[in-house]
Write a protein that holds these residues in place. Structure first.
Motif, PDB file in Angstrom:
ATOM      1  N   ALA A  67      19.556  54.253  60.002  1.00  0.00           N
ATOM      2  CA  ALA A  67      19.759  54.559  61.416  1.00  0.00           C
ATOM      3  C   ALA A  67      19.265  53.404  62.269  1.00  0.00           C
ATOM      4  CB  ALA A  67      19.023  55.845  61.791  1.00  0.00           C
ATOM      5  N   GLY A  68      20.100  52.951  63.215  1.00  0.00           N
ATOM      6  CA  GLY A  68      19.714  51.866  64.106  1.00  0.00           C
ATOM      7  C   GLY A  68      20.769  51.642  65.174  1.00  0.00           C
ATOM      8  N   ASP A  69      20.353  51.147  66.326  1.00  0.00           N
ATOM      9  CA  ASP A  69      21.263  50.923  67.455  1.00  0.00           C
ATOM     10  C   ASP A  69      21.865  49.530  67.344  1.00  0.00           C
ATOM     11  OD1 ASP A  69      22.590  50.866  69.859  1.00  0.00           O
ATOM     12  OD2 ASP A  69      20.772  50.855  71.100  1.00  0.00           O
ATOM     13  N   TYR A  70      22.946  49.406  66.576  1.00  0.00           N
ATOM     14  CA  TYR A  70      23.498  48.080  66.298  1.00  0.00           C
ATOM     15  C   TYR A  70      24.177  47.459  67.505  1.00  0.00           C
ATOM     16  CZ  TYR A  70      28.397  49.593  66.184  1.00  0.00           C
ATOM     17  OH  TYR A  70      29.640  50.051  66.534  1.00  0.00           O
ATOM     18  N   ASP A  71      24.678  48.283  68.453  1.00  0.00           N
ATOM     19  CA  ASP A  71      25.404  47.739  69.599  1.00  0.00           C
ATOM     20  C   ASP A  71      24.568  47.710  70.874  1.00  0.00           C
ATOM     21  OD1 ASP A  71      25.316  50.462  69.913  1.00  0.00           O
ATOM     22  OD2 ASP A  71      27.473  50.743  70.174  1.00  0.00           O
ATOM     23  N   GLY A  72      23.292  48.093  70.792  1.00  0.00           N
ATOM     24  CA  GLY A  72      22.388  47.957  71.916  1.00  0.00           C
ATOM     25  C   GLY A  72      22.700  48.816  73.115  1.00  0.00           C
ATOM     26  N   ASP A  73      23.333  49.980  72.902  1.00  0.00           N
ATOM     27  CA  ASP A  73      23.660  50.846  74.037  1.00  0.00           C
ATOM     28  C   ASP A  73      22.652  51.965  74.236  1.00  0.00           C
ATOM     29  OD1 ASP A  73      24.222  52.493  71.898  1.00  0.00           O
ATOM     30  OD2 ASP A  73      26.271  52.980  72.518  1.00  0.00           O
ATOM     31  N   GLY A  74      21.557  51.933  73.472  1.00  0.00           N
ATOM     32  CA  GLY A  74      20.519  52.946  73.634  1.00  0.00           C
ATOM     33  C   GLY A  74      20.705  54.185  72.801  1.00  0.00           C
ATOM     34  N   LYS A  75      21.772  54.264  72.014  1.00  0.00           N
ATOM     35  CA  LYS A  75      22.032  55.426  71.159  1.00  0.00           C
ATOM     36  C   LYS A  75      21.998  54.980  69.699  1.00  0.00           C
ATOM     37  CE  LYS A  75      25.955  56.424  73.272  1.00  0.00           C
ATOM     38  NZ  LYS A  75      25.921  55.606  74.499  1.00  0.00           N
ATOM     39  N   VAL A  76      21.332  55.760  68.870  1.00  0.00           N
ATOM     40  CA  VAL A  76      21.143  55.359  67.477  1.00  0.00           C
ATOM     41  C   VAL A  76      22.424  55.598  66.681  1.00  0.00           C
ATOM     42  CG1 VAL A  76      20.180  57.609  66.804  1.00  0.00           C
ATOM     43  CG2 VAL A  76      19.651  55.585  65.450  1.00  0.00           C
ATOM     44  N   ASP A  77      22.861  54.576  65.975  1.00  0.00           N
ATOM     45  CA  ASP A  77      24.064  54.643  65.149  1.00  0.00           C
ATOM     46  C   ASP A  77      23.676  54.868  63.693  1.00  0.00           C
ATOM     47  OD1 ASP A  77      25.748  53.798  67.470  1.00  0.00           O
ATOM     48  OD2 ASP A  77      24.612  51.937  67.210  1.00  0.00           O
ATOM     49  N   LEU A  78      24.647  55.264  62.875  1.00  0.00           N
ATOM     50  CA  LEU A  78      24.364  55.647  61.497  1.00  0.00           C
ATOM     51  C   LEU A  78      25.223  54.836  60.530  1.00  0.00           C
ATOM     52  CD1 LEU A  78      24.321  59.556  61.879  1.00  0.00           C
ATOM     53  CD2 LEU A  78      22.390  57.967  62.048  1.00  0.00           C
ATOM     54  N   TYR A  79      24.577  54.357  59.476  1.00  0.00           N
ATOM     55  CA  TYR A  79      25.313  53.743  58.369  1.00  0.00           C
ATOM     56  C   TYR A  79      25.054  54.570  57.126  1.00  0.00           C
ATOM     57  CZ  TYR A  79      27.302  50.400  55.117  1.00  0.00           C
ATOM     58  OH  TYR A  79      28.081  49.809  54.154  1.00  0.00           O
ATOM     59  N   ARG A 112      16.405  37.238  64.539  1.00  0.00           N
ATOM     60  CA  ARG A 112      15.740  37.415  65.831  1.00  0.00           C
ATOM     61  C   ARG A 112      16.597  36.957  67.014  1.00  0.00           C
ATOM     62  NH1 ARG A 112       9.620  35.360  64.951  1.00  0.00           N
ATOM     63  NH2 ARG A 112      10.653  33.604  63.960  1.00  0.00           N
ATOM     64  N   ASP A 113      17.869  37.361  66.969  1.00  0.00           N
ATOM     65  CA  ASP A 113      18.764  37.052  68.078  1.00  0.00           C
ATOM     66  C   ASP A 113      18.960  38.244  69.002  1.00  0.00           C
ATOM     67  OD1 ASP A 113      20.306  38.713  66.531  1.00  0.00           O
ATOM     68  OD2 ASP A 113      22.007  37.333  66.352  1.00  0.00           O
ATOM     69  N   GLY A 114      18.204  39.322  68.771  1.00  0.00           N
ATOM     70  CA  GLY A 114      18.295  40.505  69.617  1.00  0.00           C
ATOM     71  C   GLY A 114      19.294  41.533  69.147  1.00  0.00           C
ATOM     72  N   ARG A 115      19.992  41.260  68.045  1.00  0.00           N
ATOM     73  CA  ARG A 115      20.966  42.205  67.504  1.00  0.00           C
ATOM     74  C   ARG A 115      20.536  42.634  66.101  1.00  0.00           C
ATOM     75  NH1 ARG A 115      24.583  38.215  69.885  1.00  0.00           N
ATOM     76  NH2 ARG A 115      24.650  37.179  67.846  1.00  0.00           N
ATOM     77  N   LEU A 116      20.643  43.914  65.812  1.00  0.00           N
ATOM     78  CA  LEU A 116      20.246  44.415  64.508  1.00  0.00           C
ATOM     79  C   LEU A 116      21.287  44.058  63.452  1.00  0.00           C
ATOM     80  CD1 LEU A 116      18.811  47.993  65.215  1.00  0.00           C
ATOM     81  CD2 LEU A 116      17.566  45.849  64.868  1.00  0.00           C
ATOM     82  N   ASP A 117      20.818  43.429  62.392  1.00  0.00           N
ATOM     83  CA  ASP A 117      21.648  43.120  61.235  1.00  0.00           C
ATOM     84  C   ASP A 117      21.470  44.229  60.201  1.00  0.00           C
ATOM     85  OD1 ASP A 117      22.230  40.401  62.325  1.00  0.00           O
ATOM     86  OD2 ASP A 117      20.082  40.156  61.974  1.00  0.00           O
ATOM     87  N   LEU A 118      22.324  44.242  59.193  1.00  0.00           N
ATOM     88  CA  LEU A 118      22.304  45.313  58.197  1.00  0.00           C
ATOM     89  C   LEU A 118      22.081  44.727  56.809  1.00  0.00           C
ATOM     90  CD1 LEU A 118      22.704  48.353  57.577  1.00  0.00           C
ATOM     91  CD2 LEU A 118      25.147  47.875  57.331  1.00  0.00           C
ATOM     92  N   ASN A 130      24.955  40.583  62.395  1.00  0.00           N
ATOM     93  CA  ASN A 130      25.580  41.175  63.569  1.00  0.00           C
ATOM     94  C   ASN A 130      25.971  40.078  64.551  1.00  0.00           C
ATOM     95  OD1 ASN A 130      26.254  42.664  65.863  1.00  0.00           O
ATOM     96  ND2 ASN A 130      24.545  44.101  65.626  1.00  0.00           N
ATOM     97  N   GLN A 131      27.271  39.967  64.826  1.00  0.00           N
ATOM     98  CA  GLN A 131      27.789  38.953  65.735  1.00  0.00           C
ATOM     99  C   GLN A 131      28.009  39.472  67.149  1.00  0.00           C
ATOM    100  OE1 GLN A 131      28.390  35.636  64.228  1.00  0.00           O
ATOM    101  NE2 GLN A 131      27.019  36.875  62.947  1.00  0.00           N
ATOM    102  N   GLY A 132      27.727  40.752  67.369  1.00  0.00           N
ATOM    103  CA  GLY A 132      28.007  41.358  68.658  1.00  0.00           C
ATOM    104  C   GLY A 132      29.429  41.861  68.732  1.00  0.00           C
ATOM    105  N   GLY A 133      29.680  42.772  69.656  1.00  0.00           N
ATOM    106  CA  GLY A 133      31.025  43.304  69.818  1.00  0.00           C
ATOM    107  C   GLY A 133      31.527  44.083  68.627  1.00  0.00           C
ATOM    108  N   GLY A 134      30.611  44.603  67.808  1.00  0.00           N
ATOM    109  CA  GLY A 134      31.005  45.374  66.637  1.00  0.00           C
ATOM    110  C   GLY A 134      31.429  44.541  65.454  1.00  0.00           C
ATOM    111  N   ARG A 135      31.205  43.219  65.497  1.00  0.00           N
ATOM    112  CA  ARG A 135      31.612  42.325  64.420  1.00  0.00           C
ATOM    113  C   ARG A 135      30.413  41.958  63.543  1.00  0.00           C
ATOM    114  NH1 ARG A 135      32.819  37.574  65.792  1.00  0.00           N
ATOM    115  NH2 ARG A 135      31.821  37.653  67.841  1.00  0.00           N
TER     116      ARG A 135
END
Length: 587
Positions: A148-160, A203-209, A249-254
């Motif tokens: 569980a983690g907010d990969y897109d930074g919108d404040g809602k936890v996403d699920l893998y 450490r670019d501010g986006r969660l990687d998996l 994580n490249q941002g924009g869901g990529r």
């Protein structure tokens, strides 16, 4: 507590002599330690007199009615032994932990109901509401674990959801609804994914998996094995090791697969658990992988998301005889400031490992000297949680156990269904088995797999979720007496208030400092409460709270009262969390 469910008769008959050693590789983000670390300070005097740890099963009363399906048909396919997973995750953002459960499903020849993943929303009154039908959670076809983690930074936890031959990414739309946004990059196609971790490796501010993969198995490549004239499950030695996967994580869901460039794909890994930590406390997440019959791995982050593997060098790769064990669940904490501890659950007769870090950054297994080794020799440990369950300021240990040899009583003189175990930290640092007095849930026998931890009723003590293979999920409420001797911190950052994964939090109370790192990974196939929890023992006055945020900035607070949850954000004064505790019936 009710007894755990046995596998179907056809599976029990077909599995005679099953000797599979599916005990896995745990991934943890860890690093190297600083030298000159202080010795362990004395324990609070309350540790010796704290009330007993007791739990109550609230599964039925809470409305959680779900069963894991391993899809067995008597053909003894290896993946049947591995599930199930799940976790305690606040999916709707109301401050109350919901229950997410990952089912496996049918394998060739299976005739029964296929089972389904499940989402239960917390009703804030001691119960959970099944909202699976409208949640959008449908895959993978044969599921394993949860991250569980907010990969897109919108404040809602996403699920893998990890799984056999594929994984699935679900974007949180709010209100308990999810959208399947799986792309080829995150599908993990062709791999047997087990546990996974969301962590910002560069450490670019986006969660990687980071995904832990086990062995190269498929129905077509299934290997028949026999022992004493009986068909048995093959062990991990019958299949080649896979490698772990790092998706940037490249941002924009990529996402881009950087496994090889980052240096994590070159090491053979039979991964079954994942944990993120930072053993050298430099802010760059490292990766610890505990393996099934191959050497455990420690990937040191050299910066920019590039790693070097130093497991053997640092002493976490083998046992004290230089032999690889069969590891599964994992926990890792900066147990003393500057020094980390790593716990890994292993196969029966191997004992749970407890690696303690020394001044030079290396590790040694202290399980025997700390009282953990003898009590875990007769169980096969999958899920593993190290948390302060009695609020005395020291980490206790809960273990989810269950065999993988379905006729172990006849072939090995070992129990198939096994008790969950509970170890309590004593003032002198030893771990003492307190299972016998921990309440009815700890008197049952289970086919234990996943184990998650979190405060489901927001009352200031940590509860447990245990998931059985081919059996039910079980919610166990911690019945610690009401007390203000604790502090909970909900650390958020960014414009949308995402959980500050990777933040380091140090709380000083009565001259002693405890450290926690923000993140909900660990154990086995499981996701836990990402809030950090501190027991304060006999001295409930909080002297100071220091937070190092994921971007490196540090803040110090001195005004937080104990006995409640606080919300922390960079640049803002602490605020009491808006959610209030539910009333808890007396045990």
């Amino acid at each position: 507590m009710k007894m755990g469910s046995l596998p179907s008769p056809s599976v029990r008959l077909a599995a005679r002599g099953a000797a599979a050693s599916i005990c896995g590789l745990a991934v943890a983000t860890c690093g190297l330690a600083l030298s000159g670390c202080p010795a362990r300070p004395p324990a609070p005097s309350a540790s010796a007199t704290a009330p007993p740890l007791r739990f109550t099963d609230i599964t039925e009363s809470g409305g959680v009615r779900w069963r894991h399906v391993n899809g067995s048909s008597g053909r003894l396919y290896y993946p049947e032994l591995a599930g199930g997973g799940g976790g305690l995750v606040d999916v709707d953002g109301d401050g109350w932990l919901d229950v997410v459960l990952v089912n496996s499903g049918p394998l060739p020849g299976f005739k029964g109901a296929r089972g389904a993943h499940a989402l239960y929303l917390n009703n804030r009154k001691g119960g959970w509401r099944n909202v699976t039908g409208g949640s959008g959670l449908r895959g993978p076809a044969y599921g394993m674990g949860l991250a569980a983690g907010d990969y897109d930074g919108d404040g809602k936890v996403d699920l893998y959801l990890t799984g056999l031959a594929e994984g699935r990414l679900y974007r949180n739309l709010g209100g308990g609804r999810f959208q399947d946004v799986t792309t080829p990059a995150v599908r993990n196609a062709g791999h047997w994914g087990t546990s996974a971790s969301w962590t910002d490796v560069d450490r670019d501010g986006r969660l990687d998996l980071f995904i832990g993969n086990y062995v190269r198995w498929s129905v077509e490549k299934d290997t028949p094995c026999n022992r004493r004239g009986f068909r048995v499950y093959c062990g991990p030695g019958s299949y080649p090791a896979d490698h772990c996967v790092l998706l940037a994580n490249q941002g924009g869901g990529r996402f881009i697969d950087r496994s090889r460039e980052a240096g994590v794909a070159g090491a053979p890994a039979k991964a079954l658990g994942v944990k993120t930590c930072d053993i050298d406390t430099d802010g760059a997440p490292d990766l610890l992988v505990a393996c099934d019959l191959v050497a455990n791995l420690l990937f040191r982050n050299r910066g920019g998301g590039a790693y070097e593997e130093i497991g053997i060098e640092r002493g976490v790769a083998m046992d004290d005889r230089g032999l690889a064990r069969a590891g599964m669940g994992i926990a890792a904490h900066e147990e003393d400031p500057g020094r980390w501890s790593v716990w890994i659950g292993n196969l029966t007769k191997e004992g749970t490992a407890y690696y303690r870090q020394s001044e030079d950054g290396s590790f040694a297994d202290a399980a025997a000297s700390q009282g953990l080794h003898p009590g875990t020799l007769n169980v096969l440990t999958f899920g593993l949680v190290a948390q302060d369950l009695d609020r005395d300021g020291y980490l206790d240990l809960a273990l989810s156990n269950g065999h993988i040899d379905l006729l172990a009583e006849k072939t090995r003189d070992e129990a198939v269904l096994q008790p969950a175990l509970l170890f309590r930290r004593q003032p002198d640092g030893r771990l003492v088995d307190v299972t016998a007095g921990a309440g009815p849930p700890f008197q049952g026998r289970y086919m234990g797999r996943g184990l998650a931890c979190g405060d489901v009723d927001n009352d200031g003590d940590l509860d447990l979720l245990l998931i059985e293979n081919n059996g039910p999920a079980r919610l166990w409420r911690n019945d610690a007496p009401a007390s203000s001797s604790w502090l909970g911190l909900d650390c958020r950052w960014g414009a949308s208030g995402s959980t500050a994964v990777g933040a380091r939090v140090a709380v000083t109370c009565g001259g002693r400092t405890q450290v926690r790192w923000v993140g909900g990974d660990g154990s086995y196939l499981s996701a836990s409460d990402p809030r950090v929890f501190f027991g304060l023992g006999a001295g409930p006055q909080v002297d100071a709270v220091e937070v190092r945020w994921p971007d490196g900035r540090t803040e110090r607070h001195t005004t937080m009262a104990p006995g409640k949850y606080w919300r922390l954000e960079p640049g803002r004064s602490p605020e009491p969390a808006s959610y209030a505790a539910s009333s808890k019936p007396a045990p």
